[in-house]
Design an enzyme around this catalytic site. Structure first.
Site, PDB file in Angstrom:
ATOM      1  N   TYR A   1      18.892  29.027   8.562  1.00  0.00           N
ATOM      2  CA  TYR A   1      17.804  29.925   8.970  1.00  0.00           C
ATOM      3  C   TYR A   1      17.679  29.956  10.491  1.00  0.00           C
ATOM      4  O   TYR A   1      17.756  28.924  11.151  1.00  0.00           O
ATOM      5  CB  TYR A   1      16.480  29.444   8.388  1.00  0.00           C
TER       6      TYR A   1
ATOM      7  N   LYS B   1       0.848  -1.199   0.000  1.00  0.00           N
ATOM      8  CA  LYS B   1       0.000   0.000   0.000  1.00  0.00           C
ATOM      9  C   LYS B   1       0.886   1.251   0.000  1.00  0.00           C
ATOM     10  O   LYS B   1       2.097   1.165   0.264  1.00  0.00           O
ATOM     11  CB  LYS B   1      -0.921  -0.011   1.222  1.00  0.00           C
TER      12      LYS B   1
HETATM   13  C1  LIG Z   1      -0.545  -1.741   6.696  1.00  0.00           C
HETATM   14  C2  LIG Z   1      -1.156  -3.008   7.122  1.00  0.00           C
HETATM   15  C3  LIG Z   1      -0.348  -4.101   7.457  1.00  0.00           C
HETATM   16  C4  LIG Z   1       1.161  -4.027   7.516  1.00  0.00           C
HETATM   17  O1  LIG Z   1       1.544  -3.374   8.683  1.00  0.00           O
HETATM   18  P1  LIG Z   1       3.092  -3.242   9.065  1.00  0.00           P
HETATM   19  O2  LIG Z   1       3.070  -2.655  10.419  1.00  0.00           O
HETATM   20  O3  LIG Z   1       3.692  -2.318   8.066  1.00  0.00           O
HETATM   21  O4  LIG Z   1       3.661  -4.595   8.986  1.00  0.00           O
HETATM   22  C5  LIG Z   1      -0.966  -5.285   7.762  1.00  0.00           C
HETATM   23  N1  LIG Z   1      -2.326  -5.388   7.763  1.00  0.00           N
HETATM   24  C6  LIG Z   1      -3.117  -4.347   7.475  1.00  0.00           C
HETATM   25  C7  LIG Z   1      -4.593  -4.524   7.515  1.00  0.00           C
HETATM   26  C8  LIG Z   1      -2.566  -3.126   7.151  1.00  0.00           C
HETATM   27  O5  LIG Z   1      -3.371  -2.099   6.857  1.00  0.00           O
END
Ligand SMILES: *Cc1c(COP(=O)(O)O)cnc(C)c1O
Length: 368
Positions: A260, A35
């Protein structure tokens, strides 16, 4: 010449980290979570490194289409399911498995026209209180889904709120088990933290691994539970390096300031390097003086405020460094030294996830 900054995605590190997750998960199959454009790495760029996964899981239909366009014929799972009716047509067309977390998604399925029934993952809310049916309503949702001709196999899924922390997963796992005990179907409960921390020898080990684990952050080489454990503790390798070059050097007299707001004041004569990386590249502006960097692979620190296109580093530990020297903001340097993204994230008061996801579009990115 473009600005001397570059991100590198390390195929071998992705392969290694995926193998680590697989080894921790026993016989379970492994979803590679891609994702958010593979946590900022780029779906197309990580695909080679992750093709040994059993499936790809993500949120966006666009991203699912990109995974299919890469030629992936195996499972693809939508972790939040569909958002509107017509999304189901794409699920049918691209053969996407999808999460069902609410009644509205069941209503949409019930009027969806498809020749091939869909594989769905029915989500239980075990305490995170984001998505999913409450334990009390889970079985009636299952029964309703099970009666639909549009639905093929129903798998059972939940997501832990505390797999990375002291509260742990025992309560949530117990709720999930109690409700799903006599339901058929595959199970998937573990993110990276649960996969690495809770699939060991404990009484819950097999249940946590389930039939599918869902590692995300770990496959990108960041520790899900930093600073309790580092990426090195978990034997994870950075999948992303962000590096830039020194484009100017300044010799400071005592009392001279940097950047800055004159935030940093030299208390002695010193040499500093000005690096072609700033917050417009995704490096957090909030990182204070002292945030670690590698200059020619040697550990040093930032000085003063990060600006849009530049930041300054201390050259005291690397007297030979000068214009053209390489500065690793996170990841792996040419000499093999590693600076974990988790250390930089900690200085910014956040987690590795946020930094990798925020790598800016303008940073040229290569795959090695
Ligand atoms: C993002 C997600 C994961 C992975 O989580 P990590 O902490 O990056 O391993 C797993 N399951 C679901 C439903 C997620 O949304």
């Amino acid at each position: 010449m473009p600005r001397p900054i570059q991100a590198t995605i390390h195929t071998a590190a992705l392969q290694h980290n995926l193998a680590r997750a697989r080894a921790a998960a026993g016989d379970a199959r492994v979803w590679a979570i891609v994702k958010a454009n593979a946590y900022g790495h780029g779906i197309e760029r990580v695909f080679d490194g992750l093709r040994a996964a059993d499936g790809f899981a993500l949120l966006d239909l666009d991203e699912a289409a990109r995974v299919r366009a890469l030629g992936w014929r195996g499972p693809v799972l939508l972790l939040e399911g569909v958002f509107e009716q017509r999304d189901l047509e794409l699920c049918s067309r691209l053969d996407l498995w999808h999460t069902v977390h609410c009644d509205a998604q069941i209503d949409m399925l019930a009027i969806h026209k498809t020749n091939v029934p869909h594989r769905v993952f029915l989500k239980m809310n075990t305490g995170m209180n984001r998505l999913g049916f409450s334990p009390a309503r889970y079985r009636s949702a299952w029964t309703r889904l099970n009666l639909l001709p549009q639905v093929d196999e129903i798998s059972l899924i939940t997501h832990f709120s505390d797999a990375d922390g002291p509260r742990g997963i025992a309560e949530a796992m117990a709720v999930f088990n109690a409700i799903t005990q006599d339901l058929p179907g595959e199970r998937s409960v573990a993110n990276s933290a649960a996969t690495l921390r809770h699939t060991g020898d404990g009484p819950l080990a097999n249940q946590v691994a389930g039939d599918w684990v869902r590692p995300g952050i770990a496959i990108y080489g960041s520790a899900p539970d930093f600073p309790a454990h580092s990426a090195a503790d978990w034997d994870l390798q950075p999948a992303m390096t962000l590096a830039a070059k020194i484009i100017a050097v300044q010799d400071l007299q005592p009392g001279a300031t940097v950047g800055y707001g004159s935030n940093f004041v030299a208390d002695q004569a010193m040499r500093i390097g000005v690096v072609a990386c700033g917050y417009a590249d995704g490096y957090p502006r909030i990182c204070p003086t002292g945030t670690p960097v590698l200059v020619d692979g040697v550990r040093s620190r930032t000085l003063g405020r990060v600006s849009m296109d530049m930041l300054a580093v201390d050259l005291a530990p690397v007297p030979h460094a000068g214009p053209g020297s390489s500065v690793t903001l996170w990841g792996r340097a040419a000499n093999g030294a590693v600076l974990s993204i988790d250390e930089v994230a900690q200085q910014a008061g956040t987690v590795g996830y946020e930094l990798m996801c925020a790598l800016a579009q303008r940073v040229p990115t290569v795959v090695d």
